[in-house]
Design a protein around this motif. Structure first.
Motif, short mmCIF file in Angstrom:
data_model
loop_
_atom_site.label_atom_id
_atom_site.label_comp_id
_atom_site.label_asym_id
_atom_site.label_seq_id
_atom_site.Cartn_x
_atom_site.Cartn_y
_atom_site.Cartn_z
N VAL A 174 0.84 -1.20 0.00
CA VAL A 174 0.00 0.00 0.00
C VAL A 174 0.87 1.24 0.00
CG1 VAL A 174 -1.66 1.34 1.37
CG2 VAL A 174 -1.97 -1.12 1.09
N LEU A 175 1.92 1.22 0.81
CA LEU A 175 2.84 2.35 0.86
C LEU A 175 3.50 2.59 -0.50
CD1 LEU A 175 4.16 4.48 2.69
CD2 LEU A 175 5.93 2.79 3.21
N ARG A 176 3.92 1.53 -1.16
CA ARG A 176 4.53 1.66 -2.50
C ARG A 176 3.54 2.26 -3.50
NH1 ARG A 176 6.46 -3.89 -1.40
NH2 ARG A 176 8.53 -3.63 -0.52
N ARG A 177 2.30 1.79 -3.44
CA ARG A 177 1.29 2.32 -4.36
C ARG A 177 1.02 3.80 -4.10
NH1 ARG A 177 -3.11 -1.42 -3.19
NH2 ARG A 177 -1.87 -3.28 -3.02
N ARG A 178 0.97 4.19 -2.84
CA ARG A 178 0.73 5.60 -2.51
C ARG A 178 1.88 6.47 -2.99
NH1 ARG A 178 -0.46 6.82 3.35
NH2 ARG A 178 -0.93 8.82 2.41
N TYR A 179 3.10 5.98 -2.85
CA TYR A 179 4.27 6.72 -3.32
C TYR A 179 4.26 6.82 -4.85
CZ TYR A 179 9.15 8.03 -4.10
OH TYR A 179 10.30 8.66 -4.51
N ALA A 180 3.95 5.72 -5.51
CA ALA A 180 3.91 5.72 -6.97
C ALA A 180 2.81 6.64 -7.51
CB ALA A 180 3.69 4.29 -7.49
N ALA A 181 1.73 6.76 -6.76
CA ALA A 181 0.62 7.62 -7.20
C ALA A 181 0.86 9.08 -6.87
CB ALA A 181 -0.68 7.15 -6.55
N GLY A 182 1.93 9.37 -6.13
CA GLY A 182 2.24 10.74 -5.78
C GLY A 182 1.51 11.26 -4.55
N GLU A 183 0.91 10.37 -3.80
CA GLU A 183 0.17 10.79 -2.60
C GLU A 183 1.11 11.19 -1.46
OE1 GLU A 183 -2.68 7.87 -1.37
OE2 GLU A 183 -3.39 7.55 -3.41
N ILE A 184 2.29 10.59 -1.43
CA ILE A 184 3.28 10.92 -0.38
C ILE A 184 4.62 11.22 -1.04
CG2 ILE A 184 2.15 9.62 1.48
CD1 ILE A 184 4.08 7.34 0.94
N ASP A 185 5.45 11.99 -0.35
CA ASP A 185 6.77 12.33 -0.91
C ASP A 185 7.80 11.28 -0.49
OD1 ASP A 185 7.08 12.93 1.74
OD2 ASP A 185 7.71 15.00 1.44
N SER A 186 9.01 11.41 -1.00
CA SER A 186 10.04 10.39 -0.77
C SER A 186 10.46 10.29 0.69
CB SER A 186 11.25 10.63 -1.67
OG SER A 186 11.84 11.87 -1.37
N SER A 187 10.55 11.42 1.39
CA SER A 187 10.96 11.35 2.80
C SER A 187 9.89 10.65 3.64
CB SER A 187 11.26 12.74 3.36
OG SER A 187 10.09 13.54 3.35
N THR A 188 8.64 10.91 3.36
CA THR A 188 7.55 10.22 4.07
C THR A 188 7.58 8.73 3.76
OG1 THR A 188 6.19 12.22 3.96
CG2 THR A 188 5.05 10.15 4.43
N TYR A 189 7.79 8.41 2.48
CA TYR A 189 7.87 7.01 2.07
C TYR A 189 8.99 6.29 2.82
CZ TYR A 189 8.90 2.89 -0.69
OH TYR A 189 9.16 1.59 -1.07
N ARG A 190 10.19 6.88 2.83
CA ARG A 190 11.33 6.23 3.49
C ARG A 190 11.08 6.05 4.98
NH1 ARG A 190 14.31 9.71 0.08
NH2 ARG A 190 14.53 11.15 1.83
N GLN A 191 10.53 7.06 5.65
CA GLN A 191 10.27 6.96 7.08
C GLN A 191 9.24 5.87 7.38
OE1 GLN A 191 11.70 8.40 9.80
NE2 GLN A 191 10.39 6.99 10.93
N GLN A 192 8.15 5.85 6.64
CA GLN A 192 7.12 4.86 6.90
C GLN A 192 7.59 3.46 6.54
OE1 GLN A 192 3.47 6.18 5.05
NE2 GLN A 192 3.25 7.88 6.50
N ALA A 193 8.41 3.33 5.51
CA ALA A 193 8.96 2.02 5.15
C ALA A 193 9.87 1.50 6.26
CB ALA A 193 9.71 2.10 3.83
N ARG A 194 10.68 2.38 6.82
CA ARG A 194 11.53 1.98 7.96
C ARG A 194 10.68 1.55 9.15
NH1 ARG A 194 15.10 6.38 6.62
NH2 ARG A 194 13.84 7.69 8.00
N ASP A 195 9.62 2.29 9.43
CA ASP A 195 8.73 1.94 10.54
C ASP A 195 8.07 0.59 10.35
OD1 ASP A 195 9.37 4.38 11.68
OD2 ASP A 195 7.48 5.35 11.12
N LEU A 196 7.69 0.28 9.13
CA LEU A 196 7.00 -0.98 8.85
C LEU A 196 7.93 -2.19 8.90
CD1 LEU A 196 4.60 0.08 6.00
CD2 LEU A 196 3.98 -0.59 8.32
N GLU A 197 9.20 -1.99 8.62
CA GLU A 197 10.12 -3.12 8.58
C GLU A 197 10.64 -3.53 9.95
OE1 GLU A 197 13.09 -2.38 5.65
OE2 GLU A 197 11.65 -2.41 4.03
N VAL A 198 10.26 -2.86 10.97
CA VAL A 198 10.70 -3.18 12.34
C VAL A 198 10.03 -4.40 12.85
CG1 VAL A 198 10.68 -2.41 14.74
CG2 VAL A 198 11.33 -0.84 12.92
#
Length: 64
Positions: free
Chosen positions: A40-64
């Motif tokens: 879902v996060l990847r799709r939101r980033y690809a659709a332009g809903e979130i910026d790269s810094s938000t994407y990276r932060q949320q991806a780090r949070d999810l991988e914990v």
């Protein structure tokens, strides 16, 4: 008495095989939620809903 025990044992074995082969709750709760959230996060980033810094932060949070 022995026949009833054997019949019940066969039912339990069939039930266990069905649960394992259908990916029941034993297998669902382990990796699927984090993979789904990352998708879902990847799709939101690809659709332009979130910026790269938000994407990276949320991806780090999810991988914990």
């Amino acid at each position: 008495m022995m026949m009833i025990f054997f019949f019940l044992l066969m039912l339990v074995a069939l039930w266990a095989l069905w649960r394992i082969s259908s990916g029941g709750p034993m297998l669902e709760g382990r990796k699927a939620p984090s993979e789904d959230a990352l998708e879902v996060l990847r799709r939101r980033y690809a659709a332009g809903e979130i910026d790269s810094s938000t994407y990276r932060q949320q991806a780090r949070d999810l991988e914990v």
